[in-house]
Design an enzyme around this catalytic site. Structure first.
Site, PDB file in Angstrom:
ATOM      1  N   HIS A 337     -82.229  16.088   5.807  1.00  0.00           N
ATOM      2  CA  HIS A 337     -82.325  14.556   4.848  1.00  0.00           C
ATOM      3  C   HIS A 337     -82.483  15.134   3.749  1.00  0.00           C
ATOM      4  O   HIS A 337     -83.381  13.811   2.689  1.00  0.00           O
ATOM      5  CB  HIS A 337     -83.104  13.420   5.331  1.00  0.00           C
ATOM      6  CG  HIS A 337     -82.606  13.164   7.075  1.00  0.00           C
ATOM      7  ND1 HIS A 337     -83.660  14.302   7.778  1.00  0.00           N
ATOM      8  CD2 HIS A 337     -82.158  12.803   7.893  1.00  0.00           C
ATOM      9  CE1 HIS A 337     -83.254  13.027   8.881  1.00  0.00           C
ATOM     10  NE2 HIS A 337     -82.069  12.629   8.548  1.00  0.00           N
ATOM     11  N   CYS A 338     -81.918  15.983   2.525  1.00  0.00           N
ATOM     12  CA  CYS A 338     -82.395  16.941   1.369  1.00  0.00           C
ATOM     13  C   CYS A 338     -83.777  16.054   1.332  1.00  0.00           C
ATOM     14  O   CYS A 338     -84.053  15.937   0.353  1.00  0.00           O
ATOM     15  CB  CYS A 338     -81.341  15.277   0.759  1.00  0.00           C
ATOM     16  SG  CYS A 338     -79.827  15.432   0.736  1.00  0.00           S
ATOM     17  N   ALA A 339     -84.592  16.320   2.452  1.00  0.00           N
ATOM     18  CA  ALA A 339     -86.329  16.719   2.162  1.00  0.00           C
ATOM     19  C   ALA A 339     -86.613  17.229   2.662  1.00  0.00           C
ATOM     20  O   ALA A 339     -87.350  16.790   4.092  1.00  0.00           O
ATOM     21  CB  ALA A 339     -86.651  14.631   2.274  1.00  0.00           C
TER      22      ALA A 339
END
Ligand SMILES: Cc1ncc(COP(=O)(O)O)c(C=O)c1O
Length: 378
Positions: A337-339
């Protein structure tokens, strides 16, 4: 069966008024604010200013003119971080940031900015006292998300704002997961700079977002170019929003964003939050029925947004998302999740997670069906 449970990435569907506003703008107005001395340009500028006014009302922003439109939250965050921080400065962030904050900070670190990431607990919760303890004489900025796009955790921004204010440090908030779905008040939370996406909880189209800047904060520009007016000088204008809006803006998108913000104002953030929290509670209870499912994030519902990420023992999240999509037409999001920082904090960096993110247009039946679909796969 079909459900869109990826509202944390981009909300869908949009209110009908948003589709109509984009269509009407493109067919009937067409021009760009600040470019051309004709009625179409004036109408485009009026719509953009009305959008700034509606956003200022929603966020209790000090001055609508301090709202610069961007393509997304990422651009707004880059604009703020690179406009404020200089080599020799220290910045405090959290250990659950999205790459939209983390990567610019890592780039700035290579240029001599010192970065401290205050550790959050595995459920994403953060103790404001740890933020206070991280402050140094050279701390210039606290830059933090308001809610995690992985864990759903809401950070205590009001308390952090007070700490920042008491120490004369600026506070930049990444409101990607809260704008439109959780109460935000820039004045009482003492937020100096706020980055928002237009395409998530504000129901605007893709390619919309913005940065809200408190009056008196002078940002260095990171994009220079045409500003429509004040063209003679070789530097960007000093005044906001022109200073930060180089080049032709997404005027049709902004018209849609205005309709989206009006929708949020009409419904009321409290009502939107109530609906989303009810769905979150339902989803968590139903997912817990499934064998081997662990729900990430805080146990206390009031500390969450409508983001429910799970790991399932013995299953790869990407495979589950693919079956949910292909067999059931249920849109979720798997992976990091891009995190990655949030996953590292939660202990899921190796596996990733499967994320369900209902929105205001999601129904209780859709949420139940999604949980049943997962159960049937398992
Ligand atoms: C917490 C957080 N910050 C920043 C972003 C980036 O938003 P945008 O895609 O509008 O650049 C996202 C998007 O998922 C997010 O969830």
């Amino acid at each position: 069966m079909s459900a869109y449970l990826d509202n944390a990435a981009t909300s869908w569907p949009k209110p009908e008024a948003v589709y109509l506003a984009v269509d009407a703008f493109m067919r009937q107005v067409g021009a760009t604010p600040g470019r051309g001395g004709h009625w179409r340009e004036e109408e485009a500028a009026r719509i953009a200013d009305e959008a700034r006014g509606a956003l200022a009302q929603l966020l209790n922003a000090p001055d609508p003119a301090g709202i610069a439109f961007t393509m997304n939250a990422t651009q707004a965050l880059n604009m703020a971080l690179k406009g404020i921080l200089r080599p020799g400065d220290h910045v405090i962030t959290s250990s659950i940031e999205h790459n939209a904050v983390w990567r610019p900070l890592k780039a700035l670190e290579r240029r001599g900015v010192a970065v401290t990431a205050v550790p959050c607990a595995a459920d994403g919760t953060l103790d404001p006292a740890d933020v206070a303890a991280a402050i140094r004489p050279d701390t210039r900025l606290i830059a933090m998300l308001h809610a995690s796009n992985v864990l759903g955790t809401i950070l205590p921004i009001g308390e952090i704002g007070k700490i920042a204010h008491d120490h004369g440090i600026l506070l930049l908030v990444d409101a990607a997961q809260t704008a439109g779905v959780y109460p935000l008040d820039m004045a009482s939370m003492r937020i100096d700079l706020l980055a928002f996406p237009g395409h998530k909880g504000l129901y605007g189209p893709h390619g919309t977002g913005g940065l809200v800047v408190r009056p008196g904060i002078q940002l260095e520009t990171w994009v220079e170019g045409g500003s429509g007016t004040e063209s003679a000088p070789e530097t960007m204008p000093e005044a906001l929003p022109l200073r930060l809006e180089a080049g032709t803006q997404n005027a049709a998108g902004i018209a849609g964003l205005l309709a989206g913000v009006r929708f949020v104002l009409e419904q009321g953030v409290a009502r939107i939050r109530e609906h989303e929290l009810a769905l979150t509670a339902l989803l968590i209870a139903a997912l817990r029925e499934a064998p081997g499912v662990a729900v990430l994030g805080p146990a206390e519902l009031a500390r969450r947004t409508a983001v429910v990420s799970v790991t399932v023992e013995g299953y790869i999240p990407d495979q589950l998302a693919a079956v949910l999509d292909q067999v059931f037409d249920i849109a979720t999001r798997a992976g990091l999740h891009c995190a990655p920082q949030a996953h590292r904090t939660a202990g899921t960096l190796e596996t990733g997670a499967l994320r369900f993110s209902p929105g205001y247009f999601t129904t209780a039946d859709e949420v139940r069906e999604a949980a049943e679909a997962l159960l049937s796969i398992l």
